[in-house]
Design a protein around this motif. Structure first.
Motif, short mmCIF file in Angstrom:
data_model
loop_
_atom_site.label_atom_id
_atom_site.label_comp_id
_atom_site.label_asym_id
_atom_site.label_seq_id
_atom_site.Cartn_x
_atom_site.Cartn_y
_atom_site.Cartn_z
N VAL A 32 0.84 -1.20 0.00
CA VAL A 32 0.00 0.00 0.00
C VAL A 32 0.88 1.25 0.00
O VAL A 32 0.67 2.18 -0.78
CB VAL A 32 -0.97 0.01 1.21
CG1 VAL A 32 -1.66 1.35 1.35
CG2 VAL A 32 -2.01 -1.10 1.06
N SER A 35 2.62 1.73 -3.40
CA SER A 35 1.66 2.18 -4.41
C SER A 35 1.34 3.66 -4.26
O SER A 35 1.28 4.40 -5.24
CB SER A 35 0.36 1.37 -4.32
OG SER A 35 0.60 0.03 -4.67
N VAL A 42 -5.15 2.68 -4.02
CA VAL A 42 -5.43 1.28 -3.70
C VAL A 42 -6.90 1.18 -3.31
O VAL A 42 -7.35 1.86 -2.38
CB VAL A 42 -4.54 0.79 -2.54
CG1 VAL A 42 -4.87 -0.65 -2.17
CG2 VAL A 42 -3.08 0.93 -2.89
N SER A 49 -10.75 2.98 0.27
CA SER A 49 -9.70 3.32 -0.69
C SER A 49 -8.60 4.10 0.00
O SER A 49 -8.87 5.02 0.77
CB SER A 49 -10.27 4.17 -1.82
OG SER A 49 -11.33 3.51 -2.45
#
Length: 90
Positions: A32, A35, A42, A49
């Motif tokens: 996470v 990203s 995510v 989210s």
């Protein structure tokens, strides 16, 4: 709830060993983070989210020195809960 408490709860519910659960939880958090660092959001259906928000440039005041400073535009991580998750907590 701490990470250790989450690992203990998952171990109780699944019967798996805590070491592998801890590695899984830490791997999830690292994925996470990486990203979001890349600017990708995510999405976890039914949970929420993890998104990257853009904050605009703004001026602020330093009261102790009585000066004005400029805070540049920057990105921040944020979490937006899913509607079903939000309603269950409410």
């Amino acid at each position: 709830m701490t990470k250790a408490e989450i690992v203990n709860e998952i171990a109780k519910e699944t019967g798996l060993d805590k070491v592998s659960i801890l590695k899984t939880v830490e791997s999830f958090m690292e994925n996470v983070k990486s990203s979001l660092e890349k600017g990708d959001n995510v999405y976890l259906r039914g949970f929420g989210s993890f998104i990257v928000k853009q904050r605009a440039q703004k001026t602020a005041r330093n009261i102790s020195k009585n000066t004005t400073i400029v805070i540049p535009a920057h990105k921040i991580p944020a979490f937006k809960p899913a509607k079903t998750f939000f309603e269950s907590v409410k």
